[in-house]
Design an enzyme around this catalytic site. Structure first.
Site, mmCIF file in Angstrom:
data_model
loop_
_atom_site.group_PDB
_atom_site.id
_atom_site.type_symbol
_atom_site.label_atom_id
_atom_site.label_comp_id
_atom_site.label_asym_id
_atom_site.label_seq_id
_atom_site.Cartn_x
_atom_site.Cartn_y
_atom_site.Cartn_z
ATOM 1 C CE1 TYR A 147 -4.096 1.065 -0.143
ATOM 2 C CE2 TYR A 147 -4.487 -1.268 0.700
ATOM 3 C CZ TYR A 147 -5.070 -0.116 -0.125
ATOM 4 O OH TYR A 147 -6.340 -0.110 -0.518
ATOM 5 C CD GLU A 194 -4.738 5.397 0.814
ATOM 6 O OE1 GLU A 194 -4.770 6.183 2.053
ATOM 7 O OE2 GLU A 194 -5.813 4.711 0.751
ATOM 8 C CG ASP A 203 -8.383 11.008 -23.937
ATOM 9 O OD1 ASP A 203 -7.492 10.113 -23.767
ATOM 10 O OD2 ASP A 203 -9.501 10.674 -23.475
ATOM 11 C CB THR A 226 -4.845 4.375 -21.768
ATOM 12 O OG1 THR A 226 -4.432 4.331 -23.371
ATOM 13 C CG2 THR A 226 -6.159 4.782 -21.516
ATOM 14 C CE LYS A 282 -7.481 2.836 -24.862
ATOM 15 N NZ LYS A 282 -8.548 3.763 -25.025
ATOM 16 N NE ARG A 332 -7.170 -3.151 -19.745
ATOM 17 C CZ ARG A 332 -7.296 -3.178 -21.087
ATOM 18 N NH1 ARG A 332 -6.267 -3.912 -21.704
ATOM 19 N NH2 ARG A 332 -8.141 -2.667 -21.700
HETATM 20 C C1 PLP Z 1 -9.588 4.018 -23.986
HETATM 21 C C2 PLP Z 1 -9.892 5.426 -23.933
HETATM 22 C C3 PLP Z 1 -10.123 6.004 -22.483
HETATM 23 C C4 PLP Z 1 -10.445 5.209 -21.630
HETATM 24 O O1 PLP Z 1 -9.568 4.235 -21.038
HETATM 25 P P1 PLP Z 1 -10.038 3.002 -20.093
HETATM 26 O O2 PLP Z 1 -8.728 2.563 -19.581
HETATM 27 O O3 PLP Z 1 -10.852 2.150 -20.740
HETATM 28 O O4 PLP Z 1 -10.707 3.480 -19.038
HETATM 29 C C5 PLP Z 1 -10.327 7.361 -22.616
HETATM 30 N N1 PLP Z 1 -10.180 8.241 -23.493
HETATM 31 C C6 PLP Z 1 -9.863 7.756 -24.720
HETATM 32 C C7 PLP Z 1 -9.601 8.607 -25.945
HETATM 33 C C8 PLP Z 1 -9.675 6.242 -25.058
HETATM 34 O O5 PLP Z 1 -9.429 5.759 -26.284
#
Ligand code: PLP
Length: 440
Positions: A74, A76, A220, A246, A249, A255
């Protein structure tokens, strides 16, 4: 696109990986049922052509880092300011991840604790807006993300989401529309980026509008982070106030997610992630993020990122030659969105047939889709995973051919044709082993 690696260099550059020795013997002995499921998933990921643009194959090193005793701790708080003792090793792990994020993306501040992309975005709302405030993002059916203020999401329920789209004729963002909406609605936040956008995001154009409207610009980059890290897509630095991504990807990590910004927003972001939204960070994920960022800083990752784009563009060309209708007419990045209306097959029917043919895609709405989101007109595909296996532009006509034959078989209800494709796919995949998967 200028960079097009030769087949041999792209193969060695992108798929070099130590063999995976994680065959979970303890799990197999203790819980054979679960072990069998994981083994079957390994086999499925090995045998199939995975075209979902938000997925990838992580390296064995990333897998190893994420399956460690860091899980047991942990932590935090932040390095040097924790609410639990015993952080002798955890603090340096998180500092390493943060330093690597700052270096790879060229940012002043990075927070590596968000559990995933959606909570990362929620932390941005918490940092910069109050419930009921107006926020602006791309509409989900146009290619945006749920967390950009779409109605069914907490972000659309607790905030007033106003949404922009793409032009009907070009499939591209209309910056006059974005500007008019921003000046009329005066949102606190403007999100750019999305989940089904095949074209380069003009961060400078968004920044100009956000500045005029007095909004915080959030880039994003969840889908394209790896392309940005590898120099195959322009960077949102210094245009965006906040960068959300994220890590799983195109960045090819575990993840997880990160928030990045200039120093002036560091405090607000950190406070929003913890204690605002989360408790203890997932230290095993932090470690795996650090490993992925180290990989992303290598010259071979630049080759990978450029090969992803070269493959997507070669695949788009091969699909156009076979009469497919691609939203915006093609792609600048890793992703292709196609409207199957001219092929007379609904997206879901095509996606399910392709899955039976060993080609994994997802059905997706296309802009101005007359069909329902759960049964839309399109499918979405991408090249991050196949490029991680070392497939190159020379393979893309074959991939397009399989998709073409698979869609035709879906329309004709020809299961034999799908079975034939499945064995052809498995043959090519066997010749291009995926990173991180044990030999079966
Ligand atoms: C995949 C994605 C997210 C969310 O990611 P998670 O890990 O699935 O919650 C947010 N914004 C965009 C543009 C994404 O492609």
């Amino acid at each position: 696109m200028t960079h097009s690696p030769s087949p041999s260099s792209s193969h060695s550059a992108v798929s070099a990986d130590a063999p995976n020795t994680l065959n979970h013997p303890a799990l197999a002995a203790q819980d054979p049922e679960l072990s069998a499921l994981i083994g079957a998933e390994e086999q499925l990921q090995a045998d199939t052509l995975r075209l979902i643009p938000s997925e990838n194959y992580v390296s064995t090193a990333v897998l190893e880092a994420s399956g460690t005793v860091l899980q047991n701790k942990y932590s935090e708080g932040y390095p040097g300011r924790r609410y639990y003792e015993g952080q002798q090793n955890i603090d340096p792990v998180e500092r390493l991840a943060v330093a690597r994020a700052k270096s790879v993306f060229g940012v002043e501040h990075a927070n590596v604790q968000p559990y995933s992309g959606s909570p990362a975005n929620l932390a941005v709302y918490l940092a910069f807006a109050e419930p009921g405030d107006t926020v602006m993002g791309m509409a989900l059916p146009m290619g945006g993300h749920l967390t950009h203020g779409w109605g069914v999401s907490a972000t659309g329920k607790w905030f007033r989401g106003v949404q922009y789209g793409v032009r009907h004729d070009t499939g591209r963002i209309d910056f006059d529309e974005v500007r008019d909406l921003a000046l009329k609605e005066r949102p606190k936040l403007i999100f750019c980026g999305g989940t089904a956008l095949p074209r380069t995001i003009d961060f400078a154009a968004f920044a100009k509008i956000a500045h005029e409207a007095g909004a915080v610009l959030v880039a994003d980059i969840a889908h394209i982070a790896g392309l940005i890290a590898g120099g195959a897509h322009p960077s949102p630095v210094p245009h965006a106030d906040v960068i959300s991504t994220t890590t799983h990807k195109t960045l090819r990590g575990p993840r997880g997610a990160m928030l990045m910004s200039r120093e002036e927003h560091a405090k607000a972001i950190d406070k929003a992630v913890f204690p605002g939204l989360q408790g203890g960070p997932h230290n095993q994920t932090t470690a795996a993020i650090a490993v992925a960022l180290h990989e992303a800083s290598q010259p071979s990752f630049r080759d990978y990122a450029h090969a992803v784009v070269a493959n997507a563009q070669a695949l788009a060309e091969a699909l156009l030659a076979r009469g497919f209708d691609l939203v915006s007419g093609g792609t600048d990045n890793h992703l292709i969105l196609m409207d199957l209306t001219p092929k007379d097959v609904p997206g879901k029917v095509a996606a399910k047939a392709l899955d039976r043919a060993g080609i994994v895609v997802n059905y997706n709405t296309v802009p101005y889709d007359p069909r329902k989101p759960f049964d839309p007109s399109g499918i979405r595909i991408g090249t991050p995973s196949l490029t991680s296996r070392g497939l190159g532009t020379q393979h893309m006509p074959t991939v397009a051919d399989w998709i073409d034959r698979g869609v035709a078989a879906a329309r004709a209800g020809d299961e034999d044709a799908l079975t034939t494709i499945r064995s052809e796919v498995a043959d090519l995949m066997a010749a291009h082993p995926a990173p991180g998967l044990p030999a079966h």
